[in-house]
Design an enzyme around this catalytic site. Sequence first.
Site, PDB file in Angstrom:
ATOM      1  N   GLU A   1      20.709 -16.716 -14.266  1.00 57.74           N
ATOM      2  CA  GLU A   1      20.984 -15.388 -13.698  1.00 57.74           C
ATOM      3  C   GLU A   1      22.436 -14.948 -13.866  1.00 57.74           C
ATOM      4  O   GLU A   1      22.849 -13.941 -13.333  1.00 57.74           O
ATOM      5  CB  GLU A   1      20.563 -15.326 -12.224  1.00 57.74           C
ATOM      6  CG  GLU A   1      21.330 -16.217 -11.286  1.00 57.74           C
ATOM      7  CD  GLU A   1      20.970 -15.920  -9.822  1.00 57.74           C
ATOM      8  OE1 GLU A   1      21.239 -14.804  -9.373  1.00 57.74           O
ATOM      9  OE2 GLU A   1      20.417 -16.809  -9.161  1.00 57.74           O
TER      10      GLU A   1
ATOM     11  N   CYS B   1       0.790  -1.210   0.000  1.00 64.41           N
ATOM     12  CA  CYS B   1       0.000   0.000   0.000  1.00 64.41           C
ATOM     13  C   CYS B   1       0.826   1.265   0.000  1.00 64.41           C
ATOM     14  O   CYS B   1       2.026   1.243   0.254  1.00 64.41           O
ATOM     15  CB  CYS B   1      -0.862   0.040   1.268  1.00 64.41           C
ATOM     16  SG  CYS B   1      -1.419  -1.574   1.777  1.00 64.41           S
TER      17      CYS B   1
ATOM     18  N   MET C   1      22.173 -29.128  -7.037  1.00 59.52           N
ATOM     19  CA  MET C   1      21.472 -29.861  -8.100  1.00 59.52           C
ATOM     20  C   MET C   1      20.065 -30.320  -7.698  1.00 59.52           C
ATOM     21  O   MET C   1      19.554 -31.311  -8.200  1.00 59.52           O
ATOM     22  CB  MET C   1      22.291 -31.079  -8.567  1.00 59.52           C
ATOM     23  CG  MET C   1      23.672 -30.741  -9.098  1.00 59.52           C
ATOM     24  SD  MET C   1      23.687 -29.425 -10.344  1.00 59.52           S
ATOM     25  CE  MET C   1      23.011 -30.253 -11.768  1.00 59.52           C
TER      26      MET C   1
ATOM     27  N   ASN D   1       1.315  -0.280   5.751  1.00 60.97           N
ATOM     28  CA  ASN D   1       1.892  -0.687   4.478  1.00 60.97           C
ATOM     29  C   ASN D   1       2.882  -1.794   4.794  1.00 60.97           C
ATOM     30  O   ASN D   1       3.900  -1.533   5.425  1.00 60.97           O
ATOM     31  CB  ASN D   1       2.610   0.499   3.823  1.00 60.97           C
ATOM     32  CG  ASN D   1       3.438   0.075   2.628  1.00 60.97           C
ATOM     33  OD1 ASN D   1       3.218  -0.981   2.052  1.00 60.97           O
ATOM     34  ND2 ASN D   1       4.423   0.876   2.281  1.00 60.97           N
ATOM     35  N   GLY D   2       2.610  -3.019   4.394  1.00 60.61           N
ATOM     36  CA  GLY D   2       3.554  -4.096   4.700  1.00 60.61           C
ATOM     37  C   GLY D   2       2.847  -5.409   4.915  1.00 60.61           C
ATOM     38  O   GLY D   2       1.758  -5.629   4.424  1.00 60.61           O
TER      39      GLY D   2
ATOM     40  N   LYS E   1      15.959 -23.202  -3.763  1.00 60.07           N
ATOM     41  CA  LYS E   1      16.135 -22.536  -2.462  1.00 60.07           C
ATOM     42  C   LYS E   1      15.409 -21.208  -2.445  1.00 60.07           C
ATOM     43  O   LYS E   1      16.022 -20.152  -2.355  1.00 60.07           O
ATOM     44  CB  LYS E   1      17.627 -22.339  -2.206  1.00 60.07           C
ATOM     45  CG  LYS E   1      18.317 -21.784  -3.420  1.00 60.07           C
ATOM     46  CD  LYS E   1      19.814 -21.913  -3.364  1.00 60.07           C
ATOM     47  CE  LYS E   1      20.421 -21.522  -4.668  1.00 60.07           C
ATOM     48  NZ  LYS E   1      19.942 -22.203  -5.848  1.00 60.07           N
TER      49      LYS E   1
END
Length: 1168
Positions: free
Chosen positions: A990, A93, A575, A320-321, A1041
Amino acid sequence: MAPINTDNCEFECATVDTSVSNNFESNTNNISNSSSSTSSSSNNNIINNNEESNEVHLSDNDQHQDDDVQEQMPWEAPGKQGLYDPQNEHEACGVGFIVAIDGKRSHKILRDAQTLSERMNHRGACACDNDTGDGAGVLASIPHGLYAKALASQGVTLPELGNYATGIFYLDEAQHSAAETEFNALAKSLGLDVITWRTVPAKQEAIGVVARKSEPLSRQVFVRRPEGSDEKTFERQVFVLRKRASHELTKPGRRFYICSLSDRTVVYKGLFTSDQLWDYYTDLKNPEFETYLALVHTRFSTNTFPSWERAHPLRVLAHNGEINTLRGNVNLMKAREGVMQSELFGDQLKKLYPVVEPNLSDSGSFDCVLEFITMASERSLPESVMTMVPEAWQNDKTMPQEKRDFYQWAACVMEPWDGPALISFTDGRFIGAVLDRNGLRPSRFYVTKDNVLVMASEVGVYDVDPSQVSLKSRLKPGRMLLVDTKEKKLIQDIELKSQIAKSRPHSEWLQQKITLDEIRNANVLNAPVEEQPKLPASQRGIFDPRLPLFGYTTETVNMLLIPMFKNKKEALGSMGNDAPLACLSAFQPIPYEYFKQLFAQVTNPPIDPFREKVVMSMQCPIGPEANLLEPSAQQVHRIWLPNPILSIPDTQLLKRNTHRGWKTKVLDITFQFNDGVQGYLDCIDRVCREGANAAQAGYQILVISDREAGAKGRLAVSALLALGALHHHLIETLQRMKVGIVVETAEAREVHHICVLLGYGADAICPYLAFELAQALRDDGVIGPEVTNKQIYNAYAQAIDTGIAKVMAKMGISTLQSYKSAQIFEAVGLGNDLVNKCFRGTQSRIGGVTLEIMAKEGLDRYQLTYCKVSPDTRILRNPGQYHWRHGGEAHINEPSSIGSLQEAAVNKNLGAFEQFKKTTLDSVKKCALRGQLEFVTDRQKIDISEVEPASEIVKRFATGAMSFGSISLEAHQTLSITMNRIGGKSNTGEGGEDSDRYLNQDPNNSRRSAIKQVASGRFGVTASYLANADDLQIKMAQGAKPGEGGELPGYKVTKDIAKTRKSVPGVGLISPPPHHDIYSIEDLAELIYDLKCSNPNARISVKLVSEVGVGVVASGVAKGKAEHIVISGHDGGTGASSWTGIKNAGLPWELGVAETHQVLVLNNLRSR
């Protein structure tokens, strides 16, 4: 063709008929997913029964939910259906307030608040009609002039300001007069008079189509203050009236919601965008509306079933949170009802329960508790906020002692409500804001020369001439900002907290806390701690018969325990995880294996347990909690533990501790093997009975112990099942706050086991078998012979602490005290009856194993260990849970199928390909949920000529996202060339991609990856990288993970990798958890916008990981304008991480994809 096993799956699903064997009872809740499966059958499901919107409410009236399924009223959001559950709603918010510090009223304050709110419009979101907001509102001081004039025109005279209370109610046309009459009668019974009701003038055409369908009748009540009653008493009477009306006047089929009821403030809110709010309520346009404060809020609900009721501001706050520890906070608040007493309310106090009303969001629950503490005890609003959202005081050496002492005292009173949050609060006198201990939400404020303070969750929402600003600053982590309009001053954090810390002798009270050292010293003279009888040499160490009895394997010992004792940290794996889910395992898994850890993604950030260690803490008080409502030294009479692991001698001490008059009750969780399955079930019930009786009889500590197992034909119930059942039984009977629960068990040994025990109610744990095994291994020379018992305890405790910190950080939780009892897990494959009894409030969406099956598996382990004694059973078995073993647990990637695939590819051998197909399908059947689905065979076959040719189908194939680093550069480039030749897409992962791979490529051997990833490390992300992509994929979480960063050890960082990633060869790389750039759903929407600007032709994709509620997150992502969503499973990911994360975080993608599809369809967002 064989199924391609990747961890990135996009698929559409059809309704399936599952007849699942292997510990699976078929369940009404199959992964059926036609979006219309709103069938009432799922209403009998435990989740609906015991969890309402992020909370667990265990009051009696919840039991009727499944008896009579009600039709949905137009103002109600859809209930639980298919895999969608409204309790997974999140929100993010924009929030801000403006206040005249001297309390001077003016209309300008309201107009400025309108500017503030409208400029935060981008923080809100729109539903599928693009014209209905998720909610906006304003809380202001009562505009007496406006109301007096409005009522005078009805012939009603309003008393002076302060002599009445007012508030807006949401009612419905049909039943409003009955509800108002009942409210008037209730007010009368409490000694209050209703002056009149007024319909709040509203302009219907100002709001969106979706909002109009559920528009309430807004009625405003005015309640007179009785003669001779003082302000504080009247305030409390009004609070009791509102609380009781909310409990007693709410009925099925009747709309009844009180936005606020107060003698100082009034709330206008609803299902608007932030500019519609000001057009809809004509009061807000009226120049007579004068106020000295205004708190505004705009809501971005990741779910698109926001409601009028859920808009903020609430009664005392706008938020907000995200409160991550909500379930535990609400459970413990319920349990405190057994120990709370109030001089102010006396016997009336019980009528205010439950403190947290059902069906509220996290903010709503926080609001209830904050208001309750302020009203029912002699605490000011700022002090109540400090108690609920403390600073990170535990490791802060610079904090003044008196403030530390206040926080330590407060920790003995209540656990923190933890999670990223900016909370603005007001009661009409005070208005302020506080930031969570991590500072994971932005908050800026200005003070102007004309004595006005403006606070907002971002910059640029308020225009002020810089020459008129006398102070400009931001809130820092854990800090508070406060304006006292009665004293007419701004109070800064240091002064405010120092005042509160000195208000009572907290430091003196803390002298009374109990430490383990104190208990050790007090017991020095008592009888010496009896040593546990030593086992004969043939039964020590690896030959201890209790190891197989409690499910230990050689992998447990070699891969997990020995590294913990030697290196003080958990071993890393990589893996991914291709072993079967616990519910499909052929080797009696222990109950912990059925639980998967939840983690933060998009709607709130995980935190970094290494870089942000300073805000994390394992310290905890245990033992009985005193009355929350009356601050006293009594509240400190608890044992303060530095961490949750107890050594064997300390546990023996606690068992017979009588220091300061404390008593400990040991609950034996073993029974005779001959009593069979019934004996197992009876034992759990006996433990619950004995525990409740001990709590009533004044015992302070309960120790659940399986020490007797193995000897004399006795077998233990799983410590987790006994603990869960006892914890929930004590909450139900309101006894939980009277005792601390210590678990002495041989069953728990891994980080995940300890986390599950803590999550379901344990206060401290002694994993004695792990310790005894380590001592025997030391005597056998496996661990250095010079290591003392104390060093063994410390090494293990340190490894476990680090592991727990990682698990908590994944969810964005910083203190163990908040993590305890918070139940931040989802179960996969546990039946509803079992969950209801032992893990109430935990999601288990596919049903499964019953308590009887668990009992039978426990009996099987006993039989293998003690009854069928042969040389084979003497050796600890290795079922290959981590690494494939012949004859052991199945794995999806097993040697024979890989061999067949290589043979088929190299020699074009069709027979080998058939073999590959057969073994792979067989492995999937043994390991994964998708293997339990069966093809429908009675449909008309489609002619092959109508099916797309294979050459077209493969164009929709994409490789998994693996960076070169996790695989070699050669393999990475080969994948790209192959996908480009067949027209599919390869993914960079990534780790970036070198520019020579996408510039000037030979079309036939192009090494360019069509999908470029942008992850939290931003490795190799340059403008040209972004411009040369067909898809840009934002990686929010990774399969292996979720909530943790990937790790690449230094020795793997070659020159090529370093060049692409713009880093240094030989230096290890860890991508931080995603919060370093994405705090919330709005930040993600912003990143999507930025990526679209950098490459307007690319499709923007967001990669999420499957967990309960991922569909709700995905609908938020779709509202943030992403065009493609990828759901990874728990099994994926090539990167390195601790085994705890790899084995126990994330859920199967089958559940995630089905849920996402259903929720998007429900929200009308699937077409986006």
